[in-house]
Write a protein that holds these residues in place. Structure first.
Motif, mmCIF file in Angstrom:
data_model
loop_
_atom_site.group_PDB
_atom_site.id
_atom_site.type_symbol
_atom_site.label_atom_id
_atom_site.label_comp_id
_atom_site.label_asym_id
_atom_site.label_seq_id
_atom_site.Cartn_x
_atom_site.Cartn_y
_atom_site.Cartn_z
ATOM 1 N N LEU A 77 0.701 -0.980 -0.007
ATOM 2 C CA LEU A 77 0.088 -0.184 -0.160
ATOM 3 C C LEU A 77 0.903 1.338 0.060
ATOM 4 N N VAL A 78 1.981 1.140 0.431
ATOM 5 C CA VAL A 78 3.142 2.364 0.720
ATOM 6 C C VAL A 78 3.266 2.985 -0.848
ATOM 7 N N LYS A 79 3.523 1.966 -1.712
ATOM 8 C CA LYS A 79 3.568 2.412 -3.238
ATOM 9 C C LYS A 79 2.535 2.946 -3.625
ATOM 10 N N THR A 80 1.316 2.329 -3.565
ATOM 11 C CA THR A 80 0.087 3.056 -3.887
ATOM 12 C C THR A 80 -0.493 4.068 -3.536
ATOM 13 N N VAL A 81 0.124 4.605 -2.327
ATOM 14 C CA VAL A 81 -0.373 6.023 -1.778
ATOM 15 C C VAL A 81 0.694 7.171 -1.866
ATOM 16 N N LYS A 82 1.934 6.462 -2.429
ATOM 17 C CA LYS A 82 3.041 7.601 -2.158
ATOM 18 C C LYS A 82 2.941 8.667 -3.166
ATOM 19 N N GLY A 83 2.584 7.931 -4.523
ATOM 20 C CA GLY A 83 2.553 8.991 -5.713
ATOM 21 C C GLY A 83 3.988 9.772 -5.800
ATOM 22 N N ASN A 84 3.867 11.107 -5.833
ATOM 23 C CA ASN A 84 5.089 11.985 -6.042
ATOM 24 C C ASN A 84 5.577 12.684 -4.821
ATOM 25 N N ALA A 85 5.135 12.410 -3.554
ATOM 26 C CA ALA A 85 5.188 12.739 -2.202
ATOM 27 C C ALA A 85 6.750 12.074 -1.751
ATOM 28 N N ILE A 86 7.458 13.082 -1.535
ATOM 29 C CA ILE A 86 8.873 12.578 -1.203
ATOM 30 C C ILE A 86 8.870 12.827 0.362
ATOM 31 N N TYR B 257 2.423 5.667 8.908
ATOM 32 C CA TYR B 257 1.830 6.346 9.991
ATOM 33 C C TYR B 257 0.339 6.472 9.712
ATOM 34 N N LEU B 258 0.259 7.190 8.593
ATOM 35 C CA LEU B 258 -1.172 7.671 7.886
ATOM 36 C C LEU B 258 -1.841 6.307 7.684
ATOM 37 N N LEU B 259 -1.252 5.158 7.043
ATOM 38 C CA LEU B 259 -1.716 4.074 6.672
ATOM 39 C C LEU B 259 -2.213 3.299 7.837
ATOM 40 N N GLY B 260 -1.579 3.360 9.014
ATOM 41 C CA GLY B 260 -1.871 2.817 10.313
ATOM 42 C C GLY B 260 -3.056 3.299 10.867
ATOM 43 N N GLN B 261 -3.289 4.854 10.633
ATOM 44 C CA GLN B 261 -4.445 5.329 11.263
ATOM 45 C C GLN B 261 -5.973 4.634 10.230
ATOM 46 N N TYR B 262 -5.368 4.509 8.957
ATOM 47 C CA TYR B 262 -6.858 4.198 8.370
ATOM 48 C C TYR B 262 -6.933 2.738 7.544
ATOM 49 N N CYS B 263 -5.878 2.126 7.538
ATOM 50 C CA CYS B 263 -5.801 0.948 6.851
ATOM 51 C C CYS B 263 -5.208 -0.144 7.491
ATOM 52 N N ALA B 264 -5.272 -0.162 8.791
ATOM 53 C CA ALA B 264 -4.639 -1.173 9.711
ATOM 54 C C ALA B 264 -5.698 -2.472 10.028
ATOM 55 N N THR B 265 -6.022 -2.936 8.813
ATOM 56 C CA THR B 265 -7.101 -4.108 8.814
ATOM 57 C C THR B 265 -6.753 -5.030 7.464
ATOM 58 N N ASN B 266 -7.667 -6.071 7.633
ATOM 59 C CA ASN B 266 -7.300 -6.996 6.527
ATOM 60 C C ASN B 266 -8.855 -7.034 5.821
ATOM 61 N N ASP B 267 -9.678 -6.199 6.056
ATOM 62 C CA ASP B 267 -10.970 -5.750 5.290
ATOM 63 C C ASP B 267 -10.512 -5.142 4.165
ATOM 64 N N GLU B 268 -10.929 -5.596 2.811
ATOM 65 C CA GLU B 268 -10.664 -4.796 1.537
ATOM 66 C C GLU B 268 -11.260 -3.782 1.359
ATOM 67 N N ALA B 269 -12.566 -3.690 1.880
ATOM 68 C CA ALA B 269 -13.380 -2.529 1.693
ATOM 69 C C ALA B 269 -12.861 -1.430 2.373
ATOM 70 N N SER B 270 -12.473 -1.844 3.674
ATOM 71 C CA SER B 270 -11.832 -0.913 4.496
ATOM 72 C C SER B 270 -10.701 -0.364 3.983
ATOM 73 N N ILE B 271 -9.762 -1.286 3.568
ATOM 74 C CA ILE B 271 -8.447 -0.844 3.076
ATOM 75 C C ILE B 271 -8.615 0.276 1.945
ATOM 76 N N GLN B 272 -9.486 -0.060 1.013
ATOM 77 C CA GLN B 272 -9.709 0.600 -0.115
ATOM 78 C C GLN B 272 -10.189 2.223 0.340
ATOM 79 N N THR B 273 -11.146 2.194 1.302
ATOM 80 C CA THR B 273 -11.500 3.483 1.915
ATOM 81 C C THR B 273 -10.544 4.084 2.495
ATOM 82 N N GLY B 274 -9.684 3.455 3.169
ATOM 83 C CA GLY B 274 -8.496 4.175 3.893
ATOM 84 C C GLY B 274 -7.449 4.499 3.160
ATOM 85 N N ILE B 275 -7.218 3.854 1.812
ATOM 86 C CA ILE B 275 -6.268 4.388 0.948
ATOM 87 C C ILE B 275 -6.847 5.566 0.085
ATOM 88 N N ASP B 276 -7.787 5.640 -0.083
ATOM 89 C CA ASP B 276 -8.823 6.879 -0.582
ATOM 90 C C ASP B 276 -8.457 8.031 0.480
#
Length: 691
Positions: free
Chosen positions: A21-30, A38-57
């Motif tokens: 997911l790190v590569k998915t969200v990083k984009g061009n942010a250096i 840290y941000l992914l842990g706030q919103y994507c710390a789960t194995n539920d695919e729907a929650s992960i996708q919402t968290g990525i967004d």
């Protein structure tokens, strides 16, 4: 998800994240990995695919709105002015304006300076005063007619790091994992796929973490480019800092005498020096001298007062030559700047990571499984800095009395660090403790052996340990076993004879506790009388090839049977093809050789498997090799061996699968084209005379 991923999510719910997911969200942010996780842990710390996708967004939206790109800094400043208040993600550093007696903040990307910061914030986050910290901050705009007053106001600031964690829960959960599972979890936490690494390579990767959990630990890693040497120190933990080896001064690293301000060693758990190698680099001799004292005594002085600090030091750099070249002509520290080739300085190193054993990082080596949010693991490692595990082997093993105090300290600190990483709960078997102890001894021995090459005044040392029954085990470095002709020579010695080409260097070991290693050379050019023998090879050895290993024993055979249940995947079929190439190379043009393969049908892709065999059969027939195959029907085939018609049986514990993964699609890679340049897995071969 794999079974391991399920187990990870069960015992560390909310503390792990899917690493791809790190590569998915990083984009061009250096930004460092720990900021993103840290941000992914706030919103994507789960194995539920729907929650992960919402968290990525959500994370993408946060980065898009609040991460400050330098080329968009003007727009962000305008937003702050128009809205009066705006949240940003940026690297913030603070300095003391002693004229006005105030602390002032500076944003690295936003381009805003001289924001007032209250003293309580500095007390809570002192690292703001040294090189800066990534933070989520609220910035306000309050225009004043007084031109001396900056309109920018720092309202709130939150460093990107965890505020709390449950150490006891971590220790309890560790006990639910086997050692192999735990190692794979840690490797996935570092972002790598554990399936792409052998046990020794995994330990090498985990050794890079020791500076974060062991106080005043000195580590050096030299090796080829592209092996990920600096990644751990730049992106893994908010408690470490990576600096260029040529850009640090005594005041910046230790203490500024004029201001009394302590340097980096007083604020960071790990100070890493990137691009440390380079013979032409200019270095400050005074810096080397003060570093020597600090690395040995944990203290430093610049003539005013003696200060102490706990920062570990890691030195990483690239080598310009191969290992055998360095061993033949100089030593393994050859690429360091002249002032750092000081033997007294190098003697302070507790462990030398052999960077030439670390594979160049490729895309397929990154993990898609679950691992700890790196900030969580960073806090766990930091908590263990207060503990000492160095005595955990002493009830089972004793180091040789030949080992000096400094060598012993290096071994003990590495052992302690690996115990904290692998067995934080303190429970390990005798076999597991022995494996870590041997690995720790080898890393320190690599340092000492090079010092003895550089300076003849260093006495010879027998790096060995004994078990409680008094049986002594001598430890050797892998390069010592691979290049025995060059390893023991001193700098300036008469050049030894070159080793015979196309050789397989092996260690004869007993079944359990190895004795002093010896080497056996098998050469197609020199081997006239073949002998029965048992050879054991270590993980990450190079210089091994089918031709050097099997060629002499297969020569003159006109019929042979290969039994290996694992010729199913493409790379396994390619291994078989490479063995047939050796037979083709040694076969007289006017003779035929019959080869029969006994294997097991692939339950899911037998059709593909047979297609490969048919292609091999067709190709081999054109050069006089009659290849056939049969599938075992008993379901009990486990043996792996080669039997020839002229009286030899070659027993293979791993079959033909002796090489670690390499990029088979890279036509310009020597590892792809020549077996002796590949890293090996640990394996054993027994040659038995049948008649």
């Amino acid at each position: 998800m794999t079974t391991l991923d399920d187990k990870i999510n069960t015992h560390f719910a909310g503390l792990v994240v899917r690493k791809d997911l790190v590569k998915t969200v990083k984009g061009n942010a250096i930004v460092p990995t720990y900021v993103l996780e840290y941000l992914l842990g706030q919103y994507c710390a789960t194995n539920d695919e729907a929650s992960i996708q919402t968290g990525i967004d959500t994370v993408k939206e946060i980065l898009a709105k609040h991460y400050v790109h330098r080329n968009e800094a003007g727009l962000i400043r305008s937003n702050i002015r128009e809205k009066g208040r705006y949240k940003v993600i940026d690297r913030i550093s603070v300095s003391l304006n002693d004229k006005d007696d105030v602390y002032e903040a500076e944003f690295a990307n936003l381009g805003i300076k001289k924001l007032l910061v209250d003293a309580d914030t500095i007390k809570r986050h002192p690292k703001l005063l040294v090189s800066g910290v990534w933070c989520i901050a609220d910035v306000e705009y309050d225009h004043s007619e007084d031109k001396r007053i900056t309109p920018w106001v720092l309202s709130t600031i939150k460093p990107i790091q965890m505020s709390h964690f449950d150490l006891e829960g971590y220790l309890q959960a560790r006990q639910e994992f086997t050692l192999d599972e735990w190692i794979d979890l840690l490797i996935q936490s570092m972002g790598f796929d554990p399936e792409k690494f052998g046990k020794r390579s995994k330990l090498t990767q985990l050794t890079r973490l020791i500076p974060y959990c062991e106080r005043n630990y000195n580590l050096i890693e030299l090796g080829p480019k592209g092996t990920g040497k600096s990644h751990i120190y730049s992106e893994f933990s908010p408690h470490g800092i990576l600096i260029s080896g040529g850009e640090v001064t005594v005041p910046k690293l230790f203490v500024n005498n004029s201001s009394g301000k302590i340097g980096l060693v007083g604020y960071w758990d790990c100070v890493a020096f990137d691009e440390f190698a380079g013979k032409k680099k200019r270095t400050d001799k005074a810096l080397v001298d003060i570093m020597k004292n600090y690395m040995a005594n944990k203290s430093f002085s610049r003539g005013v007062e003696t200060l102490g600090a706990e920062a570990s030091m890691a030195f990483v750099g690239n080598t310009q030559h191969t290992v055998p070249y360095m061993l033949k002509h100089t030593h393994l520290f050859d690429d360091l700047p002249e002032n750092f080739r000081d033997t007294a300085f190098l003697d302070r190193m507790h462990f030398y990571i052999p960077g030439w054993e670390v594979d160049i990082i490729r895309g397929e080596m990154f993990s898609e499984g679950y691992g700890f949010v790196v900030d969580y693991l960073a806090e766990i490692l930091r908590a263990f800095r207060n503990q000492d595990f160095s005595d955990r082997y002493q009830q089972m093993f004793t180091l040789s009395s030949d080992i000096s105090t400094r060598d012993r300290d290096g071994i003990n600190k590495t052992f302690s660090g690996l115990m904290k990483i692998l067995f934080p709960h303190g429970e390990a078997s005798e076999e597991e403790i022995e494996e870590i102890l041997k690995f720790s001894i080898e890393g320190r021995k690599r340092v000492k052996d090079q010092l003895m090459r550089m300076d003849t005044t260093y006495p010879a040392v027998c790096f060995s340990y004994s078990d409680m029954q008094g049986q002594e085990v001598r430890v050797a470095t892998l390069e010592e076993l691979e290049y025995p002709n060059h390893y023991q020579q001193k700098v300036g010695d008469v050049e030894p004879q070159m080793a015979l080409p196309d050789q397989a260097v092996a260690i004869e070991q007993s079944a359990s506790l190895p004795s002093a290693p010896s080497s056996t050379v098998i050469s197609t050019a020199e081997k006239a009388l073949l002998q029965e023998q048992h050879l054991t090879f270590q993980e990450n050895q190079k210089g091994i090839s089918y031709d050097g290993l099997f060629g002499p024993y297969l020569k003159d055979a006109r019929s042979l049977t290969i039994t290996d249940p694992y010729i199913r995947l493409f790379f396994q079929a390619r291994n078989l093809m490479e063995l047939l190439e050796i037979i083709a190379r040694n076969k007289p043009a006017d003779e035929e050789v019959t080869i029969n393969l006994v294997t097991v049908a692939d339950e899911f892709r037998q059709e593909q498997q047979e297609e490969w065999f048919e292609k091999i059969q067709e190709s081999a027939a054109s050069i006089g090799i009659l290849f056939t195959w049969e599938f075992d029907q008993t379901g009990t085939l486990h043996a792996r061996h080669i039997i020839t018609d002229h009286g030899w049986k070659i027993s293979l514990d791993r079959g033909l699968d002796i090489f670690q993964q390499y990029d088979m699609n890279d036509a310009f890679s020597f590892a792809n084209r020549m077996q002796q340049f590949r890293l090996c897995k640990a394996f054993e071969v027994t040659f038995i005379k049948c008649s």
